[in-house]
Design an enzyme around this catalytic site. Sequence first.
Site, short mmCIF file in Angstrom:
data_model
loop_
_atom_site.label_atom_id
_atom_site.label_comp_id
_atom_site.label_asym_id
_atom_site.label_seq_id
_atom_site.Cartn_x
_atom_site.Cartn_y
_atom_site.Cartn_z
N ASN A 70 -4.16 3.97 -1.09
CA ASN A 70 -3.90 5.09 -0.18
C ASN A 70 -2.97 6.12 -0.83
OD1 ASN A 70 -3.60 2.35 1.80
ND2 ASN A 70 -5.18 3.82 2.31
N HIS A 124 -7.23 -7.85 -0.15
CA HIS A 124 -7.22 -6.68 0.73
C HIS A 124 -8.11 -6.98 1.94
CE1 HIS A 124 -6.10 -2.46 1.04
NE2 HIS A 124 -7.29 -2.25 1.58
N ASN A 172 -10.61 -0.85 0.18
CA ASN A 172 -11.79 -0.20 0.77
C ASN A 172 -11.83 1.31 0.49
OD1 ASN A 172 -9.51 -0.63 2.63
ND2 ASN A 172 -10.63 0.74 3.97
N HIS A 173 -10.70 1.90 0.09
CA HIS A 173 -10.69 3.34 -0.23
C HIS A 173 -10.84 3.62 -1.73
CE1 HIS A 173 -9.86 4.60 3.83
NE2 HIS A 173 -8.82 3.78 3.91
N ASP A 204 0.79 -1.22 0.00
CA ASP A 204 0.00 0.00 0.00
C ASP A 204 0.84 1.29 0.00
OD1 ASP A 204 -1.27 -2.35 0.77
OD2 ASP A 204 -2.84 -1.32 1.87
N HIS A 208 -3.59 -4.15 3.12
CA HIS A 208 -4.51 -3.35 3.93
C HIS A 208 -4.03 -3.01 5.34
CE1 HIS A 208 -8.09 -1.47 5.58
NE2 HIS A 208 -8.17 -2.39 6.51
#
Length: 259
Positions: free
Chosen positions: A40, A151, A67-68, A8, A176
């Site tokens: 991210n 993730h 999730n982002h 990430d 993650h």
Amino acid sequence: MRILMVGDVCGRPGRTILREQLPGLRRSHGADLVVVNGENAAAGFGITPSVYEELLAAGADVVTLGNHTFDKKEAMALLDEEPRLLRPLNYPPGAPGRGAAVVEAGGCRVLVMNAMGRVFLPILLDDPFRAVDAELDAHRGRYDVAFLDFHGEATSEKEAMGWYLDGRAAAVVGTHTHVQTADERVLPLGTAYITDVGMTGPADSVLGMNKDAMVQRMLRQLPTRFEVAEGRRQINAVVVEVDRESGQAREVQRIFIRE
Ligand code: FE2
């Protein structure tokens, strides 16, 4: 053939160290394919077109998310336009973009997939296990090597995915949590596995974000503005060596460079 997966990338510090270090890592490890988790990469939350271009310019061949994915609204159109930008494949039907891509690398057709767990995560997607099965089925006969960025938050769910795909994917690489785990290994039927590859970005931070703000959040439990931390940086990755004929992993090696 070898696949390098970078953990990430967090904000500008992550993008900068990626640009500085990735060409050398690619060369020294003989990587044929570079997968970068970029969820991210835009100030800690999500991705934008210019940040995506920066990751490609640094040497990423495929960029995965999590999730982002939809934190920045520009991601909606970008996902539809860019076949090598992947969001979790177990989003409910109708989500923009796709969760898998077949790319040519090292004389192989590599099916790169991105999926997201459901345990302890704020977004509840479809069952990732059945969704990965469906993705493998949909591409049957059109790939030689399968690779999954899973993730997830829960170690249990990630280990279960490793075993579920053992022998059916060259690698299940967890992302993650932003903390690299020391459990990398090749499972008995030939799937390289690590619970989490870690984070590329600010080293003196809480998961990449400003540590003082995070301490205050823990102390006061009040809404706190999170910004990507500054200072010395790290790059976290794994390199997986895959047998071209069988599509199974031979070896997995963890990379952790801190300034
Ligand atoms: Fe995440």
